[in-house]
Design an enzyme around this catalytic site. Structure first.
Site, mmCIF file in Angstrom:
data_model
loop_
_atom_site.group_PDB
_atom_site.id
_atom_site.type_symbol
_atom_site.label_atom_id
_atom_site.label_comp_id
_atom_site.label_asym_id
_atom_site.label_seq_id
_atom_site.Cartn_x
_atom_site.Cartn_y
_atom_site.Cartn_z
ATOM 1 N NE ARG A 44 -1.408 -1.843 3.561
ATOM 2 C CZ ARG A 44 -1.614 -2.036 4.873
ATOM 3 N NH1 ARG A 44 -2.806 -1.844 5.392
ATOM 4 N NH2 ARG A 44 -0.613 -2.424 5.650
ATOM 5 C CD GLU A 124 9.676 -11.401 24.910
ATOM 6 O OE1 GLU A 124 10.777 -11.808 25.267
ATOM 7 O OE2 GLU A 124 8.592 -11.840 25.370
ATOM 8 N N GLY A 182 -11.570 -3.541 17.030
ATOM 9 C CA GLY A 182 -10.339 -3.880 16.313
ATOM 10 C C GLY A 182 -9.467 -4.900 17.020
ATOM 11 C CD GLU A 185 -4.996 -12.371 14.890
ATOM 12 O OE1 GLU A 185 -4.437 -12.458 13.797
ATOM 13 O OE2 GLU A 185 -4.445 -11.896 15.894
ATOM 14 C CE LYS A 200 -0.970 -14.797 20.618
ATOM 15 N NZ LYS A 200 -2.169 -13.990 20.926
ATOM 16 N N GLY A 297 -2.355 -5.302 20.435
ATOM 17 C CA GLY A 297 -2.401 -3.852 20.243
ATOM 18 C C GLY A 297 -1.114 -3.330 19.642
HETATM 19 N N1 HSE Z 1 -5.879 -11.514 18.054
HETATM 20 C C1 HSE Z 1 -4.837 -11.640 19.012
HETATM 21 C C2 HSE Z 1 -5.451 -11.543 20.405
HETATM 22 C C3 HSE Z 1 -3.826 -10.564 18.777
HETATM 23 O O1 HSE Z 1 -6.636 -11.208 20.490
HETATM 24 O O2 HSE Z 1 -4.814 -11.827 21.398
HETATM 25 C C4 HSE Z 1 -2.529 -10.746 19.481
HETATM 26 O O3 HSE Z 1 -1.875 -11.920 19.133
#
Ligand code: HSE
Length: 413
Positions: A44, A124, A182, A185, A200, A297
């Site tokens: 973009r 990290e 927001g 994902e 994770k 965030g």
């Molecule tokens: N969508 C993920 C969450 C973003 O809500 O934790 C961070 O990995």
């Protein structure tokens, strides 16, 4: 001066350039070198960016530039991120990423390439956003034998569950609100079906136990089936429902799961609110250690990315030792052998005789009650059973004419 490139100018990427520009002097003091953003890759246009002239749409401008020593990958997704990161590591550039999908799918391979090329591959920000967790596990807690990690690893689902718990909002309305804010994902399935939390916990398990755990070897349940009725029964039981990613050693194997669970109000994880994340690490020397903060965030995540860039700058030509081997799933405890006490919600014409049948099938269970329950509703908590035995017990219980509507694990954390 060290030159870096940033691949991706979305939420996290724009946060990375913002922090690198805003804190350039302080960062230079800390790493004893100026960090200069030479290129930003994005398809973009960003004409209003203070570094608009450094944007490129062509990856070749980064890979062919020998002056660029560190590349930040914040594009997300597996493709083309995997290909780009691999090429960077093969061409003398250390890589920093926030991309949990990439690390969970390709971590062992990319760490090996980094090792062979005496470069750093740091991530990290891939778990817990702005919460330090990879480095503490790898360094500060390194003297411990970590036996168990339990975490609220996804902010979106924690926000949705908190809205259901505190405001009695339906799942659908809470998801719509999370999307409006927001948090979710691009594809909300990654959050609500548990895939994001799964990636994770796989990264944490791989790091702590030294063998790559692939997401498809982990039993993963999301929160789409959790109802306000379940929320009320969790409260009657003395806790709340949280989406938990958990890994622990059981009989020398890794017992790893992602699922909604009843968490006792006495657990530190029960009070984790909104989009916050918390990770409970059980070390043999430290006892319980909890890491808490914003798991998502722009700036929290970018803060972790920039700290990794600073680490790469401080350790040029020297590896930050972070490594795990590739592995198959032979070290994962089969899901059928995992043991939990279960909350069961069932429908039955005669709930008294159905509860007697439940005690017969599952073993001595604890009946739960809530105000305004439906006439045919029966809720109870079973003793601890393997999942294989639980399934057999459900079959036996349903022979009484009762029908199981849902079941949720009881966490011991
Ligand atoms: N969508 C993920 C969450 C973003 O809500 O934790 C961070 O990995």
């Amino acid at each position: 001066m060290i030159q870096v490139a940033v691949m991706g100018h979305g939420v996290v990427g724009s946060g990375v350039t913002e922090i690198l520009l805003k804190h350039s002097e302080e960062i230079a003091k800390k790493v004893q070198e100026e960090i200069y953003i030479k290129k930003v890759l994005d398809l973009r246009e960003f004409p209003d960016s203070p570094i608009a002239d450094r944007f490129t749409k062509n990856f070749d401008d980064i890979i062919n530039d020998d002056e660029i020593k560190v590349v930040v990958e914040v594009m997300g997704g597996l493709n083309p991120a995997y290909d780009f990161v691999k090429k960077c590591l093969e061409n003398g550039k250390s890589v920093v990423t926030s991309n949990k999908e990439l690390v969970a799918a390709k971590g062992a391979e990319l760490l090996k390439i980094a090792d062979e090329n005496n470069l750093n591959f740091l991530f990290e920000a891939s778990v817990g956003g702005g919460i330090p967790i990879i480095r503490p596990l790898n360094q500060c807690l390194a003297a411990n034998e970590v036996r168990e990690i339990d975490g609220i690893l996804n902010g979106t689902t924690n926000f949705i569950l908190a809205k259901m718990i505190k405001d009695s909002m339906s799942f659908e309305d809470a998801l719509a609100l999370a999307q409006q804010k927001g948090y979710a994902e691009r594809n909300p399935a990654a959050d609500i079906e548990g895939h994001d939390a799964c990636r994770k916990i796989c990264i944490l398990a791989s790091l702590v136990f030294g063998r790559h755990v692939y997401p498809d070897s982990v039993h993963t349940e999301g929160i789409t089936k959790v109802t306000l009725t379940d929320v009320e029964y969790a409260s009657a039981w003395g806790g709340v429902i949280k989406l938990i990613g958990s890994v622990k050693l059981t009989d020398g194997k890794q017992e790893i799961i992602v699922a909604p669970m009843f968490v006792s109000e006495e657990s530190q994880l029960s009070s984790v609110d909104g989009v916050f994340n918390a990770i409970l690490v059980k070390g043999d020397s430290t006892g319980d250690v909890v890491f808490y903060g914003k798991g998502a965030g722009k700036l929290p995540t970018a803060s972790a990315v920039v700290a990794d860039v600073m680490d790469c700058v401080k350790h040029q030509n020297k590896r930050r030792y972070i490594f795990w081997e590739d592995a198959d799933s032979s070290n994962i405890l089969p899901f059928e052998e995992t043991k939990y006490s279960m909350y069961v919600l069932a429908n039955a014409d005669d709930t008294d005789s159905a509860f007697a049948a439940a005690n017969e099938a599952f073993g001595e269970s604890k009946k739960l009650s809530r105000t305004n329950s439906e006439k045919n509703e029966l809720a109870f908590v079973t003793p601890v059973l393997t999942f294989a035995d639980f399934e057999k017990a459900v079959e036996k219980f349903e022979q009484s004419g009762a029908k199981v509507i849902t079941n949720i694990r009881i966490a011991v954390i």
